[in-house]
Design a protein around this motif. Structure first.
Motif, PDB file in Angstrom:
ATOM      1  N   THR A 505       0.818  -1.224   0.000  1.00  9.87           N
ATOM      2  CA  THR A 505       0.000   0.000   0.000  1.00  9.87           C
ATOM      3  C   THR A 505       0.846   1.266   0.000  1.00  9.87           C
ATOM      4  OG1 THR A 505      -0.182  -0.187   2.412  1.00  9.87           O
ATOM      5  CG2 THR A 505      -2.026  -1.041   1.082  1.00  9.87           C
ATOM      6  N   LYS A 506       2.139   1.165   0.342  1.00 14.96           N
ATOM      7  CA  LYS A 506       3.027   2.333   0.223  1.00 14.96           C
ATOM      8  C   LYS A 506       3.261   2.680  -1.248  1.00 14.96           C
ATOM      9  CE  LYS A 506       5.592   1.665   4.537  1.00 14.96           C
ATOM     10  NZ  LYS A 506       6.928   1.397   5.132  1.00 14.96           N
ATOM     11  N   ASN A 507       3.242   1.664  -2.073  1.00 12.83           N
ATOM     12  CA  ASN A 507       3.493   1.863  -3.503  1.00 12.83           C
ATOM     13  C   ASN A 507       2.207   1.904  -4.321  1.00 12.83           C
ATOM     14  OD1 ASN A 507       6.280   1.885  -3.126  1.00 12.83           O
ATOM     15  ND2 ASN A 507       6.413  -0.346  -3.254  1.00 12.83           N
ATOM     16  N   TYR A 508       1.154   1.272  -3.798  1.00 10.10           N
ATOM     17  CA  TYR A 508      -0.131   1.224  -4.496  1.00 10.10           C
ATOM     18  C   TYR A 508      -1.226   1.668  -3.525  1.00 10.10           C
ATOM     19  CZ  TYR A 508       2.470  -1.521  -7.911  1.00 10.10           C
ATOM     20  OH  TYR A 508       3.387  -1.928  -8.843  1.00 10.10           O
ATOM     21  N   ALA A 509      -1.509   2.970  -3.543  1.00  5.93           N
ATOM     22  CA  ALA A 509      -2.507   3.529  -2.615  1.00  5.93           C
ATOM     23  C   ALA A 509      -3.896   3.008  -2.965  1.00  5.93           C
ATOM     24  CB  ALA A 509      -2.482   5.049  -2.689  1.00  5.93           C
ATOM     25  N   LEU A 510      -4.746   2.893  -1.946  1.00  7.79           N
ATOM     26  CA  LEU A 510      -6.105   2.366  -2.118  1.00  7.79           C
ATOM     27  C   LEU A 510      -7.117   3.445  -1.748  1.00  7.79           C
ATOM     28  CD1 LEU A 510      -8.010  -0.089  -2.627  1.00  7.79           C
ATOM     29  CD2 LEU A 510      -7.743  -0.642  -0.199  1.00  7.79           C
ATOM     30  N   LEU A 511      -8.002   3.757  -2.680  1.00  9.29           N
ATOM     31  CA  LEU A 511      -9.106   4.678  -2.435  1.00  9.29           C
ATOM     32  C   LEU A 511     -10.413   3.896  -2.445  1.00  9.29           C
ATOM     33  CD1 LEU A 511      -8.143   7.661  -4.804  1.00  9.29           C
ATOM     34  CD2 LEU A 511      -7.713   7.459  -2.345  1.00  9.29           C
ATOM     35  N   LYS A 512     -11.275   4.191  -1.451  1.00  9.28           N
ATOM     36  CA  LYS A 512     -12.553   3.470  -1.346  1.00  9.28           C
ATOM     37  C   LYS A 512     -13.704   4.467  -1.414  1.00  9.28           C
ATOM     38  CE  LYS A 512     -10.776   1.436   2.383  1.00  9.28           C
ATOM     39  NZ  LYS A 512     -10.595   0.560   3.561  1.00  9.28           N
ATOM     40  N   PRO A 513     -14.431   4.491  -2.531  1.00 16.06           N
ATOM     41  CA  PRO A 513     -15.577   5.395  -2.626  1.00 16.06           C
ATOM     42  C   PRO A 513     -16.604   5.116  -1.532  1.00 16.06           C
ATOM     43  CG  PRO A 513     -15.014   4.503  -4.788  1.00 16.06           C
ATOM     44  CD  PRO A 513     -14.216   3.742  -3.766  1.00 16.06           C
ATOM     45  N   ASN A 514     -17.493   6.084  -1.311  1.00 11.19           N
ATOM     46  CA  ASN A 514     -18.548   5.946  -0.304  1.00 11.19           C
ATOM     47  C   ASN A 514     -19.336   4.652  -0.516  1.00 11.19           C
ATOM     48  OD1 ASN A 514     -17.761   8.436   0.578  1.00 11.19           O
ATOM     49  ND2 ASN A 514     -19.435   9.557  -0.416  1.00 11.19           N
ATOM     50  N   GLY A 515     -19.509   3.914   0.584  1.00 16.08           N
ATOM     51  CA  GLY A 515     -20.232   2.651   0.503  1.00 16.08           C
ATOM     52  C   GLY A 515     -19.325   1.448   0.411  1.00 16.08           C
ATOM     53  N   LEU A 516     -18.023   1.686   0.130  1.00 14.84           N
ATOM     54  CA  LEU A 516     -17.071   0.570   0.007  1.00 14.84           C
ATOM     55  C   LEU A 516     -16.013   0.629   1.110  1.00 14.84           C
ATOM     56  CD1 LEU A 516     -16.500   0.588  -3.882  1.00 14.84           C
ATOM     57  CD2 LEU A 516     -18.099  -0.821  -2.568  1.00 14.84           C
ATOM     58  N   GLU A 517     -16.296   1.355   2.178  1.00 10.66           N
ATOM     59  CA  GLU A 517     -15.307   1.545   3.240  1.00 10.66           C
ATOM     60  C   GLU A 517     -14.912   0.235   3.909  1.00 10.66           C
ATOM     61  OE1 GLU A 517     -17.742   5.322   2.904  1.00 10.66           O
ATOM     62  OE2 GLU A 517     -18.161   3.157   3.024  1.00 10.66           O
ATOM     63  N   ALA A 518     -15.790  -0.766   3.885  1.00  9.54           N
ATOM     64  CA  ALA A 518     -15.499  -2.035   4.564  1.00  9.54           C
ATOM     65  C   ALA A 518     -14.479  -2.887   3.812  1.00  9.54           C
ATOM     66  CB  ALA A 518     -16.797  -2.836   4.740  1.00  9.54           C
ATOM     67  N   TYR A 519     -14.213  -2.536   2.552  1.00  9.81           N
ATOM     68  CA  TYR A 519     -13.270  -3.328   1.751  1.00  9.81           C
ATOM     69  C   TYR A 519     -11.863  -3.187   2.320  1.00  9.81           C
ATOM     70  CZ  TYR A 519     -10.514  -4.961  -2.238  1.00  9.81           C
ATOM     71  OH  TYR A 519      -9.638  -5.630  -3.050  1.00  9.81           O
ATOM     72  N   THR A 520     -11.179  -4.305   2.532  1.00 12.98           N
ATOM     73  CA  THR A 520      -9.835  -4.278   3.125  1.00 12.98           C
ATOM     74  C   THR A 520      -8.743  -4.565   2.118  1.00 12.98           C
ATOM     75  OG1 THR A 520      -9.912  -6.626   3.714  1.00 12.98           O
ATOM     76  CG2 THR A 520     -10.762  -5.031   5.342  1.00 12.98           C
ATOM     77  N   GLY A 521      -9.097  -5.229   1.015  1.00  6.90           N
ATOM     78  CA  GLY A 521      -8.073  -5.625   0.053  1.00  6.90           C
ATOM     79  C   GLY A 521      -7.305  -6.850   0.475  1.00  6.90           C
ATOM     80  N   ASN A 522      -7.717  -7.503   1.564  1.00 12.58           N
ATOM     81  CA  ASN A 522      -7.010  -8.687   2.061  1.00 12.58           C
ATOM     82  C   ASN A 522      -7.826  -9.960   1.896  1.00 12.58           C
ATOM     83  OD1 ASN A 522      -4.761  -7.182   2.964  1.00 12.58           O
ATOM     84  ND2 ASN A 522      -5.921  -6.552   4.785  1.00 12.58           N
ATOM     85  N   ASP A 523      -8.847  -9.918   1.047  1.00 16.74           N
ATOM     86  CA  ASP A 523      -9.680 -11.107   0.855  1.00 16.74           C
ATOM     87  C   ASP A 523      -8.846 -12.251   0.278  1.00 16.74           C
ATOM     88  OD1 ASP A 523     -11.721  -9.477   1.640  1.00 16.74           O
ATOM     89  OD2 ASP A 523     -12.447  -9.077  -0.380  1.00 16.74           O
ATOM     90  N   LYS A 524      -9.206 -13.454   0.657  1.00 18.35           N
ATOM     91  CA  LYS A 524      -8.497 -14.618   0.110  1.00 18.35           C
ATOM     92  C   LYS A 524      -8.811 -14.827  -1.355  1.00 18.35           C
ATOM     93  CE  LYS A 524      -8.053 -17.113   4.488  1.00 18.35           C
ATOM     94  NZ  LYS A 524      -8.363 -18.356   5.242  1.00 18.35           N
ATOM     95  N   ILE A 525     -10.033 -14.430  -1.758  1.00 20.05           N
ATOM     96  CA  ILE A 525     -10.417 -14.574  -3.161  1.00 20.05           C
ATOM     97  C   ILE A 525      -9.891 -13.371  -3.937  1.00 20.05           C
ATOM     98  CG2 ILE A 525     -12.353 -14.746  -4.770  1.00 20.05           C
ATOM     99  CD1 ILE A 525     -13.985 -15.963  -2.484  1.00 20.05           C
ATOM    100  N   PRO A 526      -9.094 -13.562  -4.989  1.00 17.77           N
ATOM    101  CA  PRO A 526      -8.543 -12.425  -5.731  1.00 17.77           C
ATOM    102  C   PRO A 526      -9.626 -11.671  -6.505  1.00 17.77           C
ATOM    103  CG  PRO A 526      -8.030 -14.484  -6.855  1.00 17.77           C
ATOM    104  CD  PRO A 526      -8.660 -14.848  -5.546  1.00 17.77           C
ATOM    105  N   ASP A 527      -9.306 -10.433  -6.875  1.00 17.75           N
ATOM    106  CA  ASP A 527     -10.239  -9.627  -7.660  1.00 17.75           C
ATOM    107  C   ASP A 527     -10.606 -10.357  -8.946  1.00 17.75           C
ATOM    108  OD1 ASP A 527      -9.821  -7.812  -5.711  1.00 17.75           O
ATOM    109  OD2 ASP A 527      -8.761  -6.342  -6.916  1.00 17.75           O
ATOM    110  N   GLN A 528     -11.911 -10.410  -9.235  1.00 19.68           N
ATOM    111  CA  GLN A 528     -12.375 -11.079 -10.451  1.00 19.68           C
ATOM    112  C   GLN A 528     -12.764 -10.078 -11.539  1.00 19.68           C
ATOM    113  OE1 GLN A 528     -12.689 -14.765 -10.666  1.00 19.68           O
ATOM    114  NE2 GLN A 528     -11.315 -14.389  -8.950  1.00 19.68           N
TER     115      GLN A 528
END
Length: 575
Positions: A505-528
């Motif tokens: 996350t130091k190299n790839y910042a994460l922005l979460k629009p309103n309504g997606l604040e619960a997203y952590t980016g640490n899910d075991k299932i990769p982005d589909q």
């Protein structure tokens, strides 16, 4: 993921037939004419009762007051001005207006003020403000270069606006409300990512109605400067070779410069949607392409031999029914024979077999002395064949070889770049071209690039980490011992980390629009569901990587795009 399917959905809405309208006119502008040309054909439009296609800014159009008009336009100030003029002095019976992106209330009010005669029957927003290149590959319209005139790591204002509009249009057309990741060493990526986040949060009427997902889609915004090697290397797959050597513009190739070319082949279309051979061959390497062409020729010969044996009324009827198809196949075969012949010619003229082998060695091996010796032989015309000197490489080819060397051995203790450039200058090599190497190192050199753990732009595709399966996502290993396809774009390493949920996350910042604040980016299932956007230009080789990932992983939906499509000349600054 198929962007052609998305485009067809919108086209069906635009061209939906009112039973009262037998024939219609379609008015376009500069942007939408390109959008339309890449997803449909004139014959398909005719089937939808569109008998005339014209430009809104053609003020010499005939008045056809008995016909209704469909307008497919971008909501720019210039277009609104031209449309207001058209509505105030109408040439047609009525106007169905479709904008290819969101339109402001002020612009709608201006249109309404011009419609004293009540000519407008509908105004609709659809989301097609991007060019569909391949089914998982898009590009922003009308951008030659995204960079500002003074500072390299800054946007040209119009390029920024167009990129933002296109990305928002793409997200809405895919019905995506994504989390946003961007490379933190890029001010351009940061500005675009924050603008997308702001627009999503400011348009809840649009994004708030999108279907909820267990895991949100992702938008990954990358900067070209972090991988300057991929666009410099000569690509060896069909679609990429056509662009590098002949030039593809809006999926057409200008072949008029070829001697004695027939009229129908002066400009040819290369589109996977309408050309089955191209669809099957666009990612083949040069050797496999030759075999594919041979099979195409044999199939054509068999069909035409069968059709030539006309000995009965039934045979004649069969031939006449199938003649248009034979004619179409004949032209298509001629097109691909022409393209492959011209590619072969240029490969030999530019000595790309030698050049390509050295490029791959520079990009994937650490062999300073061996690479330097081979490079000097090519730069200083020392090659000999059958006792005679080989024709020298072109200046541009030498420049691109030197650029790869400069990047590869920039920090090497035995780096000989200064000596090589000095010797070339003494031999009359143009100073303005050598200055392009300095500019490349200033903008994309080691001090400017992102250095994430284990990442390198000099990555060999045959490395054990580059194939196989990552968290359930399969990657293709393309090398097969091919010395000309050893290098792998940096994008592959980034995606492997993303699928492992290990992007720093130091190299790839994460922005979460309103309504997606619960997203952590640490899910075991990769982005589909993933949209990749490269600021500074995208290559056909990176598009091939994405196409292969989608093909190998049926549940995966990745699309890739960028500010514009690069070839090596454009990237290094030769055009």
């Amino acid at each position: 993921m198929d962007l052609y399917t998305v485009a067809q959905h919108y086209l069906d809405r635009i061209l939906e037939t009112d039973s009262a309208d037998k024939i219609r006119v379609l008015l376009l502008d500069k942007t939408t004419s390109a959008v339309i040309s890449m997803v449909t054909t004139q014959s398909e439009l005719l089937k939808k009762d569109v008998f005339l296609v014209d430009k809104l800014d053609n003020f010499q159009r005939d008045s056809l007051r008995n016909l209704s008009c469909i307008c497919f336009l971008e909501p720019s100030m210039e277009t609104i001005s031209n449309l207001s003029r058209e509505i105030a002095n109408p040439n047609y019976q009525k106007y169905d207006i479709f904008f290819n992106n969101s339109v402001s209330n002020s612009k709608l009010e201006r249109l309404a003020e011009s419609d004293d005669l009540e000519m407008i029957s509908k105004v609709v927003e659809i989301f097609m403000d991007y060019l569909v290149v391949n089914k998982a590959f898009f590009v922003v319209p009308n951008i030659v270069s995204p960079y500002g005139p003074l500072v390299r790591d800054s946007w040209h204002p119009s390029a920024f606006d167009q990129s933002l509009q296109s990305l928002m249009s793409l997200l809405l057309s895919l019905k995506y409300k994504p989390v946003i990741r961007y490379e933190t060493n890029s001010k351009m990526c940061a500005k675009l990512a924050n603008a997308v986040n702001f627009e999503i949060n400011s348009n809840q009427m649009l994004f708030g109605q999108l279907p909820l997902r267990d895991s949100p889609p992702s938008l990954l915004i990358l900067d070209r400067k972090n991988d300057p090697i991929t666009p410099l290397l000569f690509p060896w797959t069909y679609q990429a070779m056509i662009h590098e050597l002949l030039g593809i513009h809006n999926n057409t190739v200008n072949m008029s410069r070829v001697h004695n070319i027939s009229e129908e082949l002066k400009e040819v279309v290369v589109n996977e949607q309408t050309d089955q051979f191209y669809k099957e061959s666009m990612y083949l390497n040069f050797g496999d392409l030759s075999e594919s062409l041979k099979r195409f020729i044999e199939t054509y010969k068999t069909k035409t031999k069968t059709s030539s044996n006309i000995s009965s009324i039934t045979d004649m009827k069969f031939f006449l029914e199938n003649y248009p198809e034979f004619k179409k196949t004949s032209i298509n075969l001629s097109k691909h024979m022409l393209l492959s012949t011209e590619i072969d010619k240029k490969i030999n003229e530019l000595r790309l077999w030698e050049v390509g082998e050295l490029q791959q060695s520079l990009a994937t091996n650490d062999n300073s002395s061996g690479d330097l010796a081979e490079l000097e032989d090519l730069l200083f015309d020392r090659k000999v064949q059958n006792g005679a000197p080989v024709a020298p490489l072109s200046e541009d080819t030498k420049l691109k070889l030197l650029a790869v060397y400069a990047l590869r051995y920039e920090s090497h203790p035995s780096n000989q770049l200064s000596r090589l450039t000095r010797q070339l200058h003494q031999l009359g090599f143009p100073s303005h071209k050598l200055d392009l190497i300095k500019h490349l190192l200033q903008t994309s050199g080691a001090t400017q690039r992102l250095h994430d753990d284990g990442e390198s732009i000099f990555e060999k595709v045959s490395n054990s980490t580059m194939g196989g399966t990552v968290n359930g996502i399969s990657f293709k290993n393309n090398t097969d011992g091919n010395v000309y396809m050893q290098h792998s774009p940096r994008l592959k390493q980034v995606l492997m980390k993303l699928f492992k949920n290990k992007l720093n996350t130091k190299n790839y910042a994460l922005l979460k629009p309103n309504g997606l604040e619960a997203y952590t980016g640490n899910d075991k299932i990769p982005d589909q569901e993933l949209v990749i956007f490269i600021v500074g230009g995208v290559t056909y080789e990176e598009a091939r990587l994405v196409a292969e990932l989608n093909q190998l992983n049926p549940g995966l939906k990745i699309v890739i795009g960028g500010t514009h499509i690069l070839d090596s000349d454009t990237f290094i600054g030769l055009k």
